[in-house]
Motif scaffolding. Structure first.
Motif, PDB file in Angstrom:
ATOM      1  N   SER A  45      12.781  12.117   2.856  1.00  0.00           N
ATOM      2  CA  SER A  45      14.042  12.494   3.496  1.00  0.00           C
ATOM      3  C   SER A  45      14.473  11.452   4.527  1.00  0.00           C
ATOM      4  CB  SER A  45      13.889  13.870   4.158  1.00  0.00           C
ATOM      5  OG  SER A  45      15.135  14.371   4.577  1.00  0.00           O
ATOM      6  N   ALA A  48      15.924   8.617   2.681  1.00  0.00           N
ATOM      7  CA  ALA A  48      17.270   8.977   2.220  1.00  0.00           C
ATOM      8  C   ALA A  48      18.283   8.866   3.351  1.00  0.00           C
ATOM      9  CB  ALA A  48      17.265  10.397   1.652  1.00  0.00           C
ATOM     10  N   ILE A  51      19.486   5.431   3.695  1.00  0.00           N
ATOM     11  CA  ILE A  51      20.457   5.080   2.657  1.00  0.00           C
ATOM     12  C   ILE A  51      21.849   5.568   3.035  1.00  0.00           C
ATOM     13  CG2 ILE A  51      21.145   5.537   0.262  1.00  0.00           C
ATOM     14  CD1 ILE A  51      18.248   5.478  -0.532  1.00  0.00           C
ATOM     15  N   THR A  52      21.939   6.786   3.585  1.00  0.00           N
ATOM     16  CA  THR A  52      23.250   7.309   3.994  1.00  0.00           C
ATOM     17  C   THR A  52      23.881   6.466   5.090  1.00  0.00           C
ATOM     18  OG1 THR A  52      22.303   8.813   5.662  1.00  0.00           O
ATOM     19  CG2 THR A  52      22.525   9.646   3.391  1.00  0.00           C
ATOM     20  N   PRO A  57      15.929   1.950   2.288  1.00  0.00           N
ATOM     21  CA  PRO A  57      14.981   3.062   2.446  1.00  0.00           C
ATOM     22  C   PRO A  57      13.642   2.599   3.011  1.00  0.00           C
ATOM     23  CG  PRO A  57      15.253   2.482   0.137  1.00  0.00           C
ATOM     24  CD  PRO A  57      16.310   1.736   0.889  1.00  0.00           C
ATOM     25  N   ALA A  70      14.540   8.126  -3.085  1.00  0.00           N
ATOM     26  CA  ALA A  70      15.260   8.384  -1.838  1.00  0.00           C
ATOM     27  C   ALA A  70      16.742   8.620  -2.121  1.00  0.00           C
ATOM     28  CB  ALA A  70      15.075   7.218  -0.872  1.00  0.00           C
ATOM     29  N   LEU A  71      17.288   7.894  -3.109  1.00  0.00           N
ATOM     30  CA  LEU A  71      18.714   8.024  -3.431  1.00  0.00           C
ATOM     31  C   LEU A  71      19.059   9.432  -3.901  1.00  0.00           C
ATOM     32  CD1 LEU A  71      21.436   6.535  -3.757  1.00  0.00           C
ATOM     33  CD2 LEU A  71      20.737   5.999  -6.101  1.00  0.00           C
ATOM     34  N   LEU A  73      17.686  12.078  -3.111  1.00  0.00           N
ATOM     35  CA  LEU A  73      17.469  13.059  -2.045  1.00  0.00           C
ATOM     36  C   LEU A  73      18.470  12.912  -0.900  1.00  0.00           C
ATOM     37  CD1 LEU A  73      13.571  13.303  -1.744  1.00  0.00           C
ATOM     38  CD2 LEU A  73      15.159  14.724  -3.032  1.00  0.00           C
ATOM     39  N   THR A  74      19.474  12.055  -1.050  1.00  0.00           N
ATOM     40  CA  THR A  74      20.495  11.943   0.002  1.00  0.00           C
ATOM     41  C   THR A  74      21.229  13.259   0.255  1.00  0.00           C
ATOM     42  OG1 THR A  74      22.010  11.023  -1.679  1.00  0.00           O
ATOM     43  CG2 THR A  74      20.852   9.452  -0.254  1.00  0.00           C
ATOM     44  N   ASN A  76      19.950  15.898   0.927  1.00  0.00           N
ATOM     45  CA  ASN A  76      19.224  16.541   2.030  1.00  0.00           C
ATOM     46  C   ASN A  76      20.018  16.463   3.327  1.00  0.00           C
ATOM     47  OD1 ASN A  76      17.151  16.905   0.231  1.00  0.00           O
ATOM     48  ND2 ASN A  76      15.561  15.991   1.516  1.00  0.00           N
TER      49      ASN A  76
END
Length: 413
Positions: A45, A48, A51-52, A57, A70-71, A73-74, A76
């Motif tokens: 998380s 992720a 990434i946002t 990551p 990770a992508l 799970l963005t 989240n």
């Protein structure tokens, strides 16, 4: 008992159990020091979140997975924190459905199919792991999907999923040899003996279907790896692949190798000993592939069990790597119920013997390294005993014979 239960009812009960576990985990995380949510889920998380923000990551320390994880799970951070847990639960349930479907292809009776599915769907270990936010169910789904497509002779689709599975986590590459051999000269035989464009080179080793599977899986792996490299650079190569090859995890784990690596962690012997630990694994993996490849699900199970047992790092989540394959061999086992109960008890007891000193080391600060290592040796012996018994009492059943899925075999070859 399962004769009155349908697959739909089994999936409903399994879903309900996992949703309740996620809800309970939210409560435990708020009220107890010991968290229900897996520490890896926080790592996923956090990666992720980077990434946002338009970052890498790998700006999150200890994130050592593909950036694709990770992508996905963005959400989240866009929707709700437990989004990933529900996603992993979905893949967990789909794995149970794939078990049922694969056994249906092999003409297993309805009661045995449901019993095998229950070994996965109602297993408290598998239900808890996915509900805690561990991503292993995603890999289980990819591996079983690849097996399903290979049995159905969809070589190109199987190659795509296999390449993606190896990209997600490197260990499924050990299935490449048995899968390659499984696509043998009878793989494309049709009804009536008409062949589907079979061409053979290199003394019959390289057929057209084998070539398609190899090229497609390698291309899929190369493409996804290239895209991730263009995105994250060498951080991805090092953290996603090189780290796992040279990894010398000296923290306490189930592996029989851990204490030796712990004692020599500051010595020049650390790296060569860590690399030498791969030799027993490699020899056993090659031998099992050459011996068992015609019964592909069983071969993959044996390989995974051996890999985890002899690996230099082993945690509870590693057990899921072969537990998702175990239901596929249950209908073909001649083990008596009492033997199954004894071996299951031994397996859990071996883990309990390890967990007690591990708790005192982790939470009480006592020096229990020797006891942990001794318990690890005991668990290793138990695992070797279990896999030998499983092999001895397995009814070997080639998955394909003359291009057709075989029915349940009742005799040992």
């Amino acid at each position: 008992m399962l004769s009155c239960v349908s697959l739909r009812a089994l999936l409903f009960i399994s879903t309900l159990v996992r949703v309740l576990l996620i809800a309970y985990g939210e409560w435990q995380d708020r009220h107890f020091t010991v968290q229900f949510t897996d520490i890896d889920y926080h790592v996923f998380s956090d990666a992720a979140l980077h990434i946002t923000r338009g970052e890498s990551p790998y700006d999150r320390p200890t994130y050592r997975y593909t950036p694709l994880l990770a992508l996905i799970l963005t959400p989240n951070h866009y929707l709700f924190f437990s989004f990933g847990k529900f996603l992993f639960v979905i893949f967990d349930l789909l794995t149970g459905w794939l078990i049922y479907t694969l056994l249906s292809l092999r003409h297993v009776s309805e009661s045995l199919k449901l019993l095998s599915c229950a070994c996965w769907l109602l297993n408290p270990l598998t239900a808890t792991v996915s509900s805690r936010g561990n991503a292993e169910s995603l890999l289980s789904f990819l591996v079983l999907s690849c097996l399903y497509l290979l049995v159905c002779r969809h070589t190109i689709s199987a190659g795509v999923l296999f390449g993606l599975a190896v990209h997600m986590k490197i260990f499924p590459i050990m299935y490449s040899l048995p899968m390659f051999l499984f696509i043998d000269e009878h793989y494309t035989v049709k009804v009536g003996g008409v062949t589907d464009g079979k061409r053979v080179w290199l003394m019959g080793l390289l057929t057209r279907e084998r070539l398609k599977f190899t090229v497609v899986s390698a291309a899929t792996f190369a493409l996804t790896t290239l895209l991730c490299f263009m995105w994250c650079g060498m951080d991805f190569i090092h953290e996603g692949y090189l780290y796992h090859i040279t990894r010398r995890d000296t923290r306490h784990n189930f592996s029989v190798w851990f204490y030796m690596l712990y004692l020599i962690q500051d010595s020049w012997l650390s790296l060569p000993v860590g690399l030498l630990a791969f030799i027993p694994q490699a020899l056993l993996l090659i031998a099992s592939a050459l011996w068992l490849y015609r019964d592909l699900p069983f071969c993959c199970f044996v390989q995974t069990f051996v890999f985890v047992t002899f690996n230099k790092v082993c945690t509870s989540q590693y057990f899921l790597w072969y537990l998702c394959l175990l239901p596929l061999i249950v209908p073909f086992s001649r083990l008596r119920l009492c033997s199954v109960v004894v071996m299951t008890t031994m397996w859990f007891l071996g883990q309990a013997l390890w967990l007690v000193p591990a708790y005192y080391l982790e939470f009480q600060g006592y020096n229990t390294f020797t006891r942990i290592w001794t318990a690890g040796i005991a668990l290793f012996v138990i695992n070797v005993f279990i896999i030998v018994r499983i092999i001895q009492h397995h009814s070997f059943c080639p998955t394909l014979r003359n291009g057709h899925v075989t029915k349940l075999c009742l005799k040992t070859s």
